[in-house]
Design a protein around this motif. Structure first.
Motif, PDB file in Angstrom:
ATOM      1  N   GLU A   1       0.828  -1.206   0.000  1.00 42.59           N
ATOM      2  CA  GLU A   1       0.000   0.000   0.000  1.00 42.59           C
ATOM      3  C   GLU A   1       0.865   1.260   0.000  1.00 42.59           C
ATOM      4  OE1 GLU A   1      -3.061   0.048  -0.669  1.00 42.59           O
ATOM      5  OE2 GLU A   1      -3.539  -2.057  -0.332  1.00 42.59           O
ATOM      6  N   ARG A   2       1.948   1.229   0.731  1.00 43.84           N
ATOM      7  CA  ARG A   2       2.832   2.393   0.759  1.00 43.84           C
ATOM      8  C   ARG A   2       3.352   2.698  -0.645  1.00 43.84           C
ATOM      9  NH1 ARG A   2       6.524   2.150   6.088  1.00 43.84           N
ATOM     10  NH2 ARG A   2       7.293   4.017   5.088  1.00 43.84           N
ATOM     11  N   GLU A   3       3.776   1.662  -1.360  1.00 46.31           N
ATOM     12  CA  GLU A   3       4.248   1.885  -2.727  1.00 46.31           C
ATOM     13  C   GLU A   3       3.123   2.408  -3.616  1.00 46.31           C
ATOM     14  OE1 GLU A   3       6.216  -0.289  -6.615  1.00 46.31           O
ATOM     15  OE2 GLU A   3       5.277  -1.554  -5.079  1.00 46.31           O
ATOM     16  N   ALA A   4       1.956   1.796  -3.530  1.00 50.94           N
ATOM     17  CA  ALA A   4       0.838   2.192  -4.392  1.00 50.94           C
ATOM     18  C   ALA A   4       0.385   3.621  -4.106  1.00 50.94           C
ATOM     19  CB  ALA A   4      -0.317   1.209  -4.240  1.00 50.94           C
ATOM     20  N   TYR A   5       0.240   3.976  -2.837  1.00 48.15           N
ATOM     21  CA  TYR A   5      -0.179   5.343  -2.501  1.00 48.15           C
ATOM     22  C   TYR A   5       0.889   6.366  -2.890  1.00 48.15           C
ATOM     23  CZ  TYR A   5      -4.492   4.129  -0.087  1.00 48.15           C
ATOM     24  OH  TYR A   5      -5.767   3.692   0.198  1.00 48.15           O
ATOM     25  N   ALA A   6       2.142   6.032  -2.694  1.00 43.80           N
ATOM     26  CA  ALA A   6       3.226   6.978  -2.997  1.00 43.80           C
ATOM     27  C   ALA A   6       3.332   7.269  -4.494  1.00 43.80           C
ATOM     28  CB  ALA A   6       4.552   6.439  -2.481  1.00 43.80           C
ATOM     29  N   ASN A   7       2.881   6.339  -5.325  1.00 46.89           N
ATOM     30  CA  ASN A   7       3.079   6.475  -6.766  1.00 46.89           C
ATOM     31  C   ASN A   7       1.802   6.526  -7.586  1.00 46.89           C
ATOM     32  OD1 ASN A   7       6.123   6.243  -6.923  1.00 46.89           O
ATOM     33  ND2 ASN A   7       5.583   4.463  -5.692  1.00 46.89           N
ATOM     34  N   GLN A   8       0.648   6.563  -6.946  1.00 41.99           N
ATOM     35  CA  GLN A   8      -0.609   6.506  -7.693  1.00 41.99           C
ATOM     36  C   GLN A   8      -0.831   7.710  -8.603  1.00 41.99           C
ATOM     37  OE1 GLN A   8      -3.612   6.029  -4.694  1.00 41.99           O
ATOM     38  NE2 GLN A   8      -3.644   8.209  -4.157  1.00 41.99           N
TER      39      GLN A   8
END
Length: 107
Positions: free
Chosen positions: A82-89
């Motif tokens: 989730e951290r990766e997805a939110y940081a790069n969405q």
């Protein structure tokens, strides 16, 4: 493929990805490019971990984070996937240059 189903998306969430599908709570959410990109990042993560191990890792990490934060939302937001997805969405080109297993840098 994006499917619409208010019954398959857990309450409190707007989308969920179960390879190879993205389920959204409402049809109008298909126009939200950041949300769709967020879910596409999860598709890539699932592929990299050969799908089933992704779900195992996700659940185990969630419960570890829940023990640490003692808060459902904080635990969810701090899962490495989730951290990766939110940081790069918001970067709609992110998946074109995303390094393999990049979620591990978000741990």
């Amino acid at each position: 493929m994006i499917l619409i189903s208010k019954y398959l998306v857990p309450k409190g969430y707007v989308g969920i990805t179960c390879f190879p599908f993205i389920f959204l709570r409402d049809r109008c959410l298909k126009a939200d490019s950041n949300l769709v990109n967020h879910e596409k990042i999860h598709l890539r993560q699932q592929l990299e971990l050969l799908i089933v191990p992704f779900y195992f890792w996700y659940v185990v990490e969630f419960f570890i984070r829940l023990l640490i934060y003692k808060n459902w939302k904080k635990a969810y937001l701090n899962i490495s996937f989730e951290r990766e997805a939110y940081a790069n969405q918001e970067d709609l080109n992110y998946l074109k240059s995303r390094p393999f297993w990049n979620f591990t840098t978000c741990m």
